[in-house]
Enzyme design. Structure first.
Site, PDB file in Angstrom:
ATOM      1  N   ALA A   1       0.824  -1.214   0.000  1.00 55.99           N
ATOM      2  CA  ALA A   1       0.000   0.000   0.000  1.00 55.99           C
ATOM      3  C   ALA A   1       0.853   1.256   0.000  1.00 55.99           C
ATOM      4  CB  ALA A   1      -0.951  -0.015   1.182  1.00 55.99           C
TER       5      ALA A   1
ATOM      6  N   HIS B   1      22.200   6.123  -3.688  1.00 56.48           N
ATOM      7  CA  HIS B   1      22.080   7.581  -3.661  1.00 56.48           C
ATOM      8  C   HIS B   1      23.372   8.141  -3.085  1.00 56.48           C
ATOM      9  CE1 HIS B   1      20.584  11.592  -3.201  1.00 56.48           C
ATOM     10  NE2 HIS B   1      19.459  11.235  -3.815  1.00 56.48           N
TER      11      HIS B   1
ATOM     12  N   ARG C   1      18.245   4.820 -12.986  1.00 48.11           N
ATOM     13  CA  ARG C   1      17.018   5.633 -12.992  1.00 48.11           C
ATOM     14  C   ARG C   1      17.338   7.123 -13.008  1.00 48.11           C
ATOM     15  NH1 ARG C   1      13.472   7.587  -8.151  1.00 48.11           N
ATOM     16  NH2 ARG C   1      15.511   7.484  -7.184  1.00 48.11           N
TER      17      ARG C   1
ATOM     18  N   GLN D   1      11.122  12.698  -1.451  1.00 49.12           N
ATOM     19  CA  GLN D   1      11.349  14.113  -1.163  1.00 49.12           C
ATOM     20  C   GLN D   1      11.228  14.976  -2.413  1.00 49.12           C
ATOM     21  OE1 GLN D   1      15.323  14.207   0.422  1.00 49.12           O
ATOM     22  NE2 GLN D   1      14.668  13.628   2.460  1.00 49.12           N
TER      23      GLN D   1
ATOM     24  N   HIS E   1      19.413   2.810  -2.575  1.00 52.61           N
ATOM     25  CA  HIS E   1      18.272   3.723  -2.650  1.00 52.61           C
ATOM     26  C   HIS E   1      17.127   3.201  -3.510  1.00 52.61           C
ATOM     27  CE1 HIS E   1      16.188   7.503  -2.556  1.00 52.61           C
ATOM     28  NE2 HIS E   1      16.312   7.701  -3.851  1.00 52.61           N
TER      29      HIS E   1
ATOM     30  N   GLU F   1      16.766  18.521 -11.087  1.00 49.35           N
ATOM     31  CA  GLU F   1      17.529  17.451 -10.446  1.00 49.35           C
ATOM     32  C   GLU F   1      18.559  16.914 -11.430  1.00 49.35           C
ATOM     33  OE1 GLU F   1      14.987  14.541  -8.610  1.00 49.35           O
ATOM     34  OE2 GLU F   1      14.655  15.837  -6.883  1.00 49.35           O
TER      35      GLU F   1
ATOM     36  N   ARG G   1      23.356   9.895 -11.118  1.00 45.75           N
ATOM     37  CA  ARG G   1      23.584   9.423  -9.748  1.00 45.75           C
ATOM     38  C   ARG G   1      24.707   8.407  -9.621  1.00 45.75           C
ATOM     39  NH1 ARG G   1      17.612   8.866  -7.181  1.00 45.75           N
ATOM     40  NH2 ARG G   1      17.425  11.105  -6.989  1.00 45.75           N
TER      41      ARG G   1
HETATM   42  C1  LIG Z   1      14.065   8.566   0.987  1.00 41.43           C
HETATM   43  C2  LIG Z   1      13.520   8.343  -0.388  1.00 41.43           C
HETATM   44  C3  LIG Z   1      13.292   9.427  -1.216  1.00 41.43           C
HETATM   45  C4  LIG Z   1      12.784   9.235  -2.506  1.00 41.43           C
HETATM   46  N1  LIG Z   1      12.510  10.318  -3.284  1.00 41.43           N
HETATM   47  C5  LIG Z   1      11.925  10.124  -4.491  1.00 41.43           C
HETATM   48  C6  LIG Z   1      11.525  11.232  -5.282  1.00 41.43           C
HETATM   49  O1  LIG Z   1      11.677  12.373  -4.885  1.00 41.43           O
HETATM   50  N2  LIG Z   1      10.964  10.981  -6.498  1.00 41.43           N
HETATM   51  C7  LIG Z   1      10.774   9.717  -6.976  1.00 41.43           C
HETATM   52  O2  LIG Z   1      10.269   9.561  -8.094  1.00 41.43           O
HETATM   53  N3  LIG Z   1      11.130   8.655  -6.230  1.00 41.43           N
HETATM   54  C8  LIG Z   1      11.688   8.824  -5.007  1.00 41.43           C
HETATM   55  N4  LIG Z   1      12.033   7.745  -4.261  1.00 41.43           N
HETATM   56  C9  LIG Z   1      11.702   6.401  -4.756  1.00 41.43           C
HETATM   57  C10 LIG Z   1      10.193   6.181  -4.596  1.00 41.43           C
HETATM   58  O3  LIG Z   1       9.774   6.744  -3.368  1.00 41.43           O
HETATM   59  C11 LIG Z   1       9.851   4.705  -4.623  1.00 41.43           C
HETATM   60  O4  LIG Z   1      10.411   4.094  -5.743  1.00 41.43           O
HETATM   61  C12 LIG Z   1       8.328   4.528  -4.690  1.00 41.43           C
HETATM   62  O5  LIG Z   1       7.717   5.266  -3.658  1.00 41.43           O
HETATM   63  C13 LIG Z   1       7.983   3.071  -4.564  1.00 41.43           C
HETATM   64  O6  LIG Z   1       6.582   2.994  -4.426  1.00 41.43           O
HETATM   65  P1  LIG Z   1       5.917   1.564  -4.313  1.00 41.43           P
HETATM   66  O7  LIG Z   1       4.470   1.798  -4.094  1.00 41.43           O
HETATM   67  O8  LIG Z   1       6.356   0.719  -5.430  1.00 41.43           O
HETATM   68  O9  LIG Z   1       6.583   0.918  -2.999  1.00 41.43           O
HETATM   69  P2  LIG Z   1       6.522   1.438  -1.489  1.00 41.43           P
HETATM   70  O10 LIG Z   1       6.079   2.834  -1.422  1.00 41.43           O
HETATM   71  O11 LIG Z   1       7.812   1.102  -0.845  1.00 41.43           O
HETATM   72  O12 LIG Z   1       5.373   0.546  -0.852  1.00 41.43           O
HETATM   73  C14 LIG Z   1       5.508  -0.854  -0.715  1.00 41.43           C
HETATM   74  C15 LIG Z   1       4.574  -1.323   0.365  1.00 41.43           C
HETATM   75  O13 LIG Z   1       4.457  -2.744   0.319  1.00 41.43           O
HETATM   76  C16 LIG Z   1       4.444  -3.237   1.636  1.00 41.43           C
HETATM   77  N5  LIG Z   1       4.833  -4.642   1.602  1.00 41.43           N
HETATM   78  C17 LIG Z   1       6.059  -5.146   1.262  1.00 41.43           C
HETATM   79  N6  LIG Z   1       6.025  -6.481   1.309  1.00 41.43           N
HETATM   80  C18 LIG Z   1       4.761  -6.838   1.674  1.00 41.43           C
HETATM   81  C19 LIG Z   1       4.114  -8.107   1.891  1.00 41.43           C
HETATM   82  N7  LIG Z   1       4.758  -9.266   1.764  1.00 41.43           N
HETATM   83  N8  LIG Z   1       2.799  -8.127   2.276  1.00 41.43           N
HETATM   84  C20 LIG Z   1       2.117  -6.937   2.414  1.00 41.43           C
HETATM   85  N9  LIG Z   1       2.694  -5.714   2.230  1.00 41.43           N
HETATM   86  C21 LIG Z   1       3.992  -5.676   1.845  1.00 41.43           C
HETATM   87  C22 LIG Z   1       5.457  -2.338   2.368  1.00 41.43           C
HETATM   88  O14 LIG Z   1       5.287  -2.367   3.756  1.00 41.43           O
HETATM   89  C23 LIG Z   1       5.081  -0.976   1.761  1.00 41.43           C
HETATM   90  O15 LIG Z   1       4.054  -0.378   2.494  1.00 41.43           O
HETATM   91  C24 LIG Z   1      12.533   7.915  -2.969  1.00 41.43           C
HETATM   92  C25 LIG Z   1      12.771   6.832  -2.141  1.00 41.43           C
HETATM   93  C26 LIG Z   1      13.242   7.033  -0.851  1.00 41.43           C
HETATM   94  C27 LIG Z   1      13.473   5.840   0.029  1.00 41.43           C
END
Ligand SMILES: Cc1cc2nc3c(=O)[nH]c(=O)nc-3n(C[C@H](O)[C@H](O)[C@H](O)COP(=O)(O)OP(=O)(O)OC[C@H]3O[C@@H](n4cnc5c(N)ncnc54)[C@H](O)[C@@H]3O)c2cc1C
Length: 517
Positions: A17, A233, A372, A51, A337, A118, A278
């Site tokens: 989520a 990063h 990326r 961020q 990262h 960026e 990066r």
């Molecule tokens: C500090 C930081 C800064 C960033 N800044 C940027 C930015 O400025 N711009 C940008 O484009 N990207 C940025 N990124 C990258 C970007 O945030 C992520 O790539 C993106 O948010 C990933 O989204 P997602 O929904 O795929 O995964 P996530 O947002 O990580 O969500 C995954 C979810 O799955 C849940 N989960 C995992 N395994 C299971 C399981 N087995 N059962 C149930 N739930 C599970 C986790 O608990 C989590 O809630 C950043 C990343 C970080 C860490």
């Protein structure tokens, strides 16, 4: 609880989520869907920590073709051009969709979006929210939207531990919660479990992001791709905090520079200097540290006094470490990262396994190639969620597995702690054959052990095998023993069977690595 889950049987299931999972569920509405999340919606996600913002060609002097060109250049020859073109073209509309869902983006006094710069972007095209708390603001809006959508059933506190597969197709998921184990019958599952940073000793990702979805997919028989490409990063705050607080690239976009303890601006002669891609900056910092220097981000002149207003969240992180970023040097080190690799998917997010899709960081769509471009991941998740949802909605809903699997078949809660050392040493910023081979030897018994380290070790092993097989240096994958590029290089794919076969007959005898529950 079993009765509660039975009532949801047959619905598509989204695992995770963060932004990818929430957006896929919203795009599926009004089709009934279930979100299974380890944490509360949006919790323990990288999304909430984002961020800098989202890349979209919204500026007057910008164009999707320029965004595409920058994406392809950063991807270092391994992007899927068609996919990158589709995503960069769809990005501006996706921003409008987010605004309609309630995301409050930062705007200039004239109402136009405030656009940041960026690394490796040729234009100001990073749209942000709440200064440097973009992810938190998007998650706020999406969680509120999900909670007011009646067709979305939310199961929080459920960790999916296995995909159930019969006759080469998904038939359900096996999950654990504080109330016990449960299975949910479904023939449509979307992996949206985020990245793999939790496999490393130093990472900007929340600890919950250690590639669990990739391990689930691999064990179920799906093909993974480009696993060796991991973005480090360059500027995470030095120290032992987990996750390592990120000092966004946007700070360098506003004029901050990298210096060592002597004040030497050691990347000044690099093309693009501190705003080079990066991987280039991360290697430059890593090598400087390896020479025994300390490395700092110097934001005293630019953005200087504007720092706290433009970067409130980073200012808070620095202050809690006892630093004022507007007047003091910020000590930094690289940290794991972002994962360019993931579950291999087609343009609709379909994996090689029938009934399994992937979206967000867990998916390898081909947008990022070997590296990326900054701020391309949130936009990828938002755009692709729509295509995944359309594909899931168009797939026939089957009954899924009708019998309840025994709760004894639920594996223990995965814990990556035991694998972090071997993974960090073998598949860090600089790699070589000796280091990779020793990482593989360390991880193989853990992967076969069936204990809490088994799934994280299995994924670490697959990453190391992919890195060992790529005998060249490209993008984020740098082999000190193969420093040049291979002009015929292609994306890599790997299944669990192939990874095990790489170790010959001895590995075959270790097949107790159960693929299916
Ligand atoms: C500090 C930081 C800064 C960033 N800044 C940027 C930015 O400025 N711009 C940008 O484009 N990207 C940025 N990124 C990258 C970007 O945030 C992520 O790539 C993106 O948010 C990933 O989204 P997602 O929904 O795929 O995964 P996530 O947002 O990580 O969500 C995954 C979810 O799955 C849940 N989960 C995992 N395994 C299971 C399981 N087995 N059962 C149930 N739930 C599970 C986790 O608990 C989590 O809630 C950043 C990343 C970080 C860490």
């Amino acid at each position: 609880m079993i009765e509660e889950l039975r009532a949801l049987a047959g619905r598509p299931v989204i695992i995770g989520a963060g932004i990818a999972g929430l957006m896929t569920a919203l795009r599926l509405a009004p089709e009934p869907v279930v979100i299974l999340s380890k944490a509360a919606l949006g919790g323990d996600s990288s999304s909430a920590w984002a961020q800098g913002g989202l890349a979209a060609s919204l500026g007057e002097n910008d164009d999707p073709a320029l965004h595409l060109a920058d994406t392809l250049a950063a991807g270092d020859g391994l992007c899927d051009r068609e996919m990158a073109e589709r995503i960069t073209r769809a990005a501006p509309v996706a921003i409008e969709d987010l605004s309609r869902l309630g995301v409050r983006f930062d705007r200039r006094a004239d109402g136009a979006p405030a656009l940041g710069l960026e690394a490796a972007h040729s234009r100001h095209r990073i749209i942000h929210a709440a200064g440097d708390a973009t992810g938190r603001e998007i998650i706020r809006a999406l969680v509120e939207a999900v909670r007011r959508t009646p067709s979305i059933a939310v199961l929080e506190g459920f960790e999916v531990r296995r995909l159930l597969v019969e006759d080469g197709a998904v038939v359900g998921v096996l999950a654990a919660s504080a109330r016990g184990a449960a299975s949910l019958a479904t023939t449509r599952v979307v992996i949206a479990t985020g990245g793999i940073g939790g496999l490393f000793e130093r990472s900007t990702n929340p600890d919950a992001c250690f590639g669990q979805g990739l391990a689930l997919a691999a064990r179920a028989g799906a093909v993974l791709a480009d696993l060796e490409f991991i973005q480090f990063h360059p500027t995470a705050l030095a120290g032992s905090l987990r996750p390592a607080p990120l000092i966004s690239e946007a700070v360098r976009g506003e004029g901050a520079v990298l210096v060592d303890e002597t004040g030497d601006r050691f990347l000044a002669d690099e093309p693009g200097a501190e705003l080079a891609p990066r991987d280039v900056v991360a290697r430059g910092v890593w090598r400087r540290l390896a020479q025994g220097h300390a490395v700092f981000l110097d934001a005293r002149r630019q953005p200087g006094a504007r720092f706290a207003q433009r970067f409130p969240a980073i200012t808070a992180a620095c202050r809690s470490a006892g630093l004022d970023p507007a007047t003091q040097l910020i000590p930094i080190r690289p940290a794991a990262h972002y994962h360019m690799g993931g579950v291999a998917v087609d343009a609709a997010g379909r994996s090689s396994l029938s009934g399994l899709w992937a979206c967000g960081e867990a998916a390898r769509t081909g947008l990022h190639g070997a590296n990326r471009l900054a701020s391309n991941s949130l936009i990828e998740a938002i755009v692709c969620a729509g295509w995944v949802a359309a594909s899931v909605a168009g797939a026939a809903a089957g009954a899924g597995r009708r019998t309840q699997p025994s709760t004894a078949s639920v594996p223990p809660a995965p814990d990556p702690l035991a694998v972090r050392g071997a993974v960090s040493r073998g598949v860090g910023i600089l790699r070589d054959e000796t280091g990779l081979a020793s990482t593989i030897s360390a991880l193989l018994p853990l992967a076969c052990g069936g204990g809490p380290a088994s799934d994280p070790a299995l994924l670490g092993l697959m990453i190391a095998v992919a890195a060992l097989r790529r005998r060249e240096s490209r993008g984020a994958h740098w082999r000190t023993d193969f420093p040049s590029r291979d002009s015929g290089a292609k994306r890599s794919t790997l299944s669990l069977d192939e990874a095990l076969a790489a170790f010959g007959p001895a590995a075959d005898s270790r097949r107790p690595i159960a693929r299916r529950a």
